[in-house]
Design a protein around this motif. Structure first.
Motif, PDB file in Angstrom:
ATOM      1  N   LYS A  23       0.864  -1.180   0.000  1.00 51.68           N
ATOM      2  CA  LYS A  23       0.000   0.000   0.000  1.00 51.68           C
ATOM      3  C   LYS A  23       0.902   1.232   0.000  1.00 51.68           C
ATOM      4  O   LYS A  23       1.798   1.349   0.831  1.00 51.68           O
ATOM      5  CB  LYS A  23      -0.914   0.025   1.227  1.00 51.68           C
ATOM      6  N   ASP A  65       1.120   5.641  -0.465  1.00 51.34           N
ATOM      7  CA  ASP A  65       0.396   6.909  -0.355  1.00 51.34           C
ATOM      8  C   ASP A  65      -0.958   6.706   0.348  1.00 51.34           C
ATOM      9  O   ASP A  65      -1.999   7.131  -0.136  1.00 51.34           O
ATOM     10  CB  ASP A  65       0.199   7.501  -1.754  1.00 51.34           C
ATOM     11  N   GLU A  66      -0.906   6.035   1.485  1.00 48.30           N
ATOM     12  CA  GLU A  66      -2.148   5.674   2.189  1.00 48.30           C
ATOM     13  C   GLU A  66      -2.978   6.902   2.581  1.00 48.30           C
ATOM     14  O   GLU A  66      -4.201   6.821   2.658  1.00 48.30           O
ATOM     15  CB  GLU A  66      -1.845   4.796   3.395  1.00 48.30           C
ATOM     16  N   HIS A  67      -2.332   8.010   2.798  1.00 52.72           N
ATOM     17  CA  HIS A  67      -3.062   9.225   3.190  1.00 52.72           C
ATOM     18  C   HIS A  67      -3.971   9.722   2.063  1.00 52.72           C
ATOM     19  O   HIS A  67      -5.098  10.145   2.304  1.00 52.72           O
ATOM     20  CB  HIS A  67      -2.075  10.323   3.603  1.00 52.72           C
ATOM     21  N   ASN A  68      -3.475   9.672   0.819  1.00 51.40           N
ATOM     22  CA  ASN A  68      -4.236  10.183  -0.325  1.00 51.40           C
ATOM     23  C   ASN A  68      -4.811   9.077  -1.209  1.00 51.40           C
ATOM     24  O   ASN A  68      -5.535   9.378  -2.160  1.00 51.40           O
ATOM     25  CB  ASN A  68      -3.345  11.074  -1.202  1.00 51.40           C
ATOM     26  N   GLY A  69      -4.475   7.824  -0.917  1.00 53.16           N
ATOM     27  CA  GLY A  69      -4.835   6.723  -1.798  1.00 53.16           C
ATOM     28  C   GLY A  69      -6.292   6.327  -1.827  1.00 53.16           C
ATOM     29  O   GLY A  69      -6.721   5.597  -2.711  1.00 53.16           O
ATOM     30  N   GLN A  70      -7.066   6.767  -0.854  1.00 56.74           N
ATOM     31  CA  GLN A  70      -8.501   6.460  -0.798  1.00 56.74           C
ATOM     32  C   GLN A  70      -8.765   4.949  -0.785  1.00 56.74           C
ATOM     33  O   GLN A  70      -9.661   4.445  -1.462  1.00 56.74           O
ATOM     34  CB  GLN A  70      -9.244   7.105  -1.982  1.00 56.74           C
ATOM     35  N   TYR A  71      -7.988   4.205  -0.007  1.00 55.44           N
ATOM     36  CA  TYR A  71      -8.150   2.751   0.075  1.00 55.44           C
ATOM     37  C   TYR A  71      -9.441   2.400   0.804  1.00 55.44           C
ATOM     38  O   TYR A  71      -9.738   2.940   1.857  1.00 55.44           O
ATOM     39  CB  TYR A  71      -6.981   2.111   0.820  1.00 55.44           C
ATOM     40  N   VAL A  72     -10.214   1.503   0.233  1.00 49.13           N
ATOM     41  CA  VAL A  72     -11.404   0.939   0.850  1.00 49.13           C
ATOM     42  C   VAL A  72     -11.313  -0.571   0.680  1.00 49.13           C
ATOM     43  O   VAL A  72     -11.196  -1.061  -0.450  1.00 49.13           O
ATOM     44  CB  VAL A  72     -12.702   1.476   0.198  1.00 49.13           C
ATOM     45  N   SER A  92      -7.534   0.818  -3.826  1.00 47.72           N
ATOM     46  CA  SER A  92      -7.550   2.261  -4.076  1.00 47.72           C
ATOM     47  C   SER A  92      -7.902   2.513  -5.540  1.00 47.72           C
ATOM     48  O   SER A  92      -7.397   1.813  -6.424  1.00 47.72           O
ATOM     49  CB  SER A  92      -6.151   2.828  -3.794  1.00 47.72           C
ATOM     50  N   ILE A 120      -6.799   4.866  -7.127  1.00 44.30           N
ATOM     51  CA  ILE A 120      -5.593   5.492  -7.679  1.00 44.30           C
ATOM     52  C   ILE A 120      -4.457   4.489  -7.826  1.00 44.30           C
ATOM     53  O   ILE A 120      -3.705   4.520  -8.795  1.00 44.30           O
ATOM     54  CB  ILE A 120      -5.144   6.670  -6.786  1.00 44.30           C
TER      55      ILE A 120
END
Length: 117
Positions: free
Chosen positions: A84, A86-93, A97, A99
């Motif tokens: 994983k 860029d977890e802050h901006n990656g929008q992982y759900v 992500s 992105i």
């Protein structure tokens, strides 16, 4: 190459994984040796040419280590072992992500997974 999205990167729900490929003027280069004269060549290798080659190379490594795997199993391994980023901006759900897909491929973790199973 800096664990972030480049301006030319594709994105969306269908994205499975990403591979490092560069990022413009300050990107990292691929160093190779010209076997004809032994000189080091500093080549800029980025974009889809770089990312696709890196991802397909990992798929080939996995296939060579465990030839009985089919393409969907190889893809699953690559997604499960991705890092994983860029977890802050990656929008992982649920680990995905729009992105970065499941993240940046990790050859070490992928090969370790198949050799331990």
């Amino acid at each position: 190459s800096r664990d972030g999205q480049c301006s030319y990167s594709n994105f969306g729900a269908e994205l499975a994984i990403v591979a490092p490929s560069g990022g413009g003027a300050n990107s990292r280069s691929v160093i190779t040796i010209d076997n004809r004269n032994g000189m080091a060549l500093n080549l800029q290798f980025d974009g889809t040419s770089g990312g696709t080659s890196i991802a397909s190379g990992l798929a080939a490594l996995i296939q060579s280590a465990k030839p009985e795997l089919c393409s969907s199993e190889i893809k699953k391994i690559m997604m499960e072992t991705a890092d994983k980023i860029d977890e802050h901006n990656g929008q992982y759900v649920d680990g995905h992500s729009p992105i970065y897909g499941h993240g940046r491929i990790n050859a070490y973790k992928a090969l370790k997974k198949i050799t331990e199973s």
